[in-house]
Design a protein around this motif. Structure first.
Motif, PDB file in Angstrom:
ATOM      1  N   THR A 150      70.869  34.787  23.981  1.00 42.54           N
ATOM      2  CA  THR A 150      71.792  35.829  23.532  1.00 42.54           C
ATOM      3  C   THR A 150      72.791  35.286  22.524  1.00 42.54           C
ATOM      4  O   THR A 150      73.055  34.076  22.453  1.00 42.54           O
ATOM      5  CB  THR A 150      72.591  36.419  24.723  1.00 42.54           C
ATOM      6  OG1 THR A 150      73.315  35.355  25.375  1.00 42.54           O
ATOM      7  CG2 THR A 150      71.667  37.085  25.728  1.00 42.54           C
ATOM      8  N   GLY A 151      73.366  36.208  21.749  1.00 41.46           N
ATOM      9  CA  GLY A 151      74.504  35.915  20.887  1.00 41.46           C
ATOM     10  C   GLY A 151      74.242  34.859  19.837  1.00 41.46           C
ATOM     11  O   GLY A 151      73.125  34.673  19.346  1.00 41.46           O
ATOM     12  N   ALA A 152      75.319  34.140  19.499  1.00 38.11           N
ATOM     13  CA  ALA A 152      75.257  33.136  18.446  1.00 38.11           C
ATOM     14  C   ALA A 152      74.308  31.999  18.814  1.00 38.11           C
ATOM     15  O   ALA A 152      73.645  31.428  17.944  1.00 38.11           O
ATOM     16  CB  ALA A 152      76.660  32.577  18.179  1.00 38.11           C
ATOM     17  N   GLU A 155      70.748  32.847  17.787  1.00 37.45           N
ATOM     18  CA  GLU A 155      70.477  32.679  16.363  1.00 37.45           C
ATOM     19  C   GLU A 155      70.395  31.203  15.989  1.00 37.45           C
ATOM     20  O   GLU A 155      69.571  30.818  15.154  1.00 37.45           O
ATOM     21  CB  GLU A 155      71.550  33.380  15.525  1.00 37.45           C
ATOM     22  CG  GLU A 155      71.422  34.885  15.488  1.00 37.45           C
ATOM     23  CD  GLU A 155      70.112  35.355  14.881  1.00 37.45           C
ATOM     24  OE1 GLU A 155      69.600  34.702  13.941  1.00 37.45           O
ATOM     25  OE2 GLU A 155      69.568  36.377  15.353  1.00 37.45           O
ATOM     26  N   THR A 178      66.408  35.965   9.996  1.00 31.73           N
ATOM     27  CA  THR A 178      67.082  36.227  11.266  1.00 31.73           C
ATOM     28  C   THR A 178      66.050  36.412  12.369  1.00 31.73           C
ATOM     29  O   THR A 178      64.865  36.654  12.101  1.00 31.73           O
ATOM     30  CB  THR A 178      67.937  37.508  11.188  1.00 31.73           C
ATOM     31  OG1 THR A 178      67.065  38.640  11.019  1.00 31.73           O
ATOM     32  CG2 THR A 178      68.923  37.433  10.023  1.00 31.73           C
TER      33      THR A 178
END
Length: 293
Positions: A150-152, A155, A178
């Protein structure tokens, strides 16, 4: 004249600097996926990669006997595990050396003139598919132990996954920018997959461990086929014509929960042991000047 070639020289230097930066990329987030699930799902990941018809034929019909699973299973296992270990845990020099060794091997892997299925191991689109499958394997290995990305962090994990391609010859610009763009690429690719009977038969020989050259107990083979099937997404099960019931899913889920608990309480060196051994072998070969492949 000298001035005419200067832009090409600058471009080559830029590409070389960019390649070195990618080879030196830290994989601190990706490293959290280095665990035994990568090995347990290894054959499933091979099926995923070879579900792209040109790759299936390229591997099945490869003229490189040294890398043929059915002729040199120990070497094939060593080089495959070495590639994953170098990509996920290695440094810039090891990634660059492994890429050079892979290139020498892949230079011979191309379809003969007039072949029904054409392939070339240097095809960037095919390299992207291989890298994408390896990335998916790392993502699944992480999530089975730690839960959803999840989240940063998700990525960052995804960006670091680019090393699966750049440790080959994949231009970094081809890696979807992405995680969402990657998912679009992945789903579109799944829709376009097709598998012919020769590739399916070859992969079933892999599943049945025929490359070992000895009799394997039917009970072990049944367990292995269930495990391979379980680690495949439904689309790949469909391509392989594998059956999968709710009862199979329940048993598979229980097995994975036990493995996940064991992994979470294990020290990092235990989780990384097979890959660390492989990386040590790569470093030993580089130091001794021994061929990696």
């Amino acid at each position: 004249m000298p001035h005419d070639s200067a832009p090409d020289v600058d471009d080559d230097r830029t590409k070389a600097a960019e390649r070195h930066a990618l080879d030196a990329m830290a994989t601190t987030a990706l490293r959290d996926s280095v665990n035994w699930f990568l090995l347990l799902a290894g054959t499933s990941n091979v099926i995923m990669q070879l579900s792209a018809r040109p790759i299936g034929h390229g591997v099945k019909d490869s003229p490189v006997d040294e890398g043929n699973l059915f002729l040199n299973p120990a070497r094939r296992r060593r080089t495959t595990l070495g590639y994953i270990a170098v990509a996920m845990l290695g440094g810039a020099e090891e990634r660059a050396a492994y890429r050079r060794a892979t290139n020498r091997s892949h230079a011979q892997v191309r379809s003969p003139e007039g072949a029904e299925v054409t392939y070339n191991a240097f095809d960037p689109a095919l390299q992207l598919w291989v890298a994408a499958c390896l990335y998916k394997g790392a993502e699944h290995a992480y999530e089975r132990v730690h839960g959803p990305l999840t989240g940063a962090f998700a990525e960052r994990f995804y960006r670091e996954g680019m090393v699966f391609g750049t440790t080959l010859q994949l231009p970094h610009a081809m890696w979807p920018a992405t995680r969402q763009e990657f998912e679009t690429y992945w789903q579109t690719s799944l829709d376009g997959l097709e598998m012919d009977e020769p590739t399916r038969a070859y992969l079933m020989r892999v599943v049945r461990l025929e490359y070992l050259g000895r009799t394997v107990s039917p009970r072990l083979l049944r367990w292995r086929e269930r495990l391979v099937t379980g680690y495949l997404e439904p689309r790949f099960r469909e391509l392989m014509r594998f059956d999968w019931s709710d009862e199979d899913e329940d048993r598979f889920a229980r097995f994975n929960r036990r493995m996940a608990r064991f992994t979470r309480v294990s020290p990092r060196w235990v989780r990384e042991l097979p890959f660390r051994r492989s990386l040590h072998d790569v470093r030993r070969r580089l130091e001794a000047g021994t061929p990696l492949f």
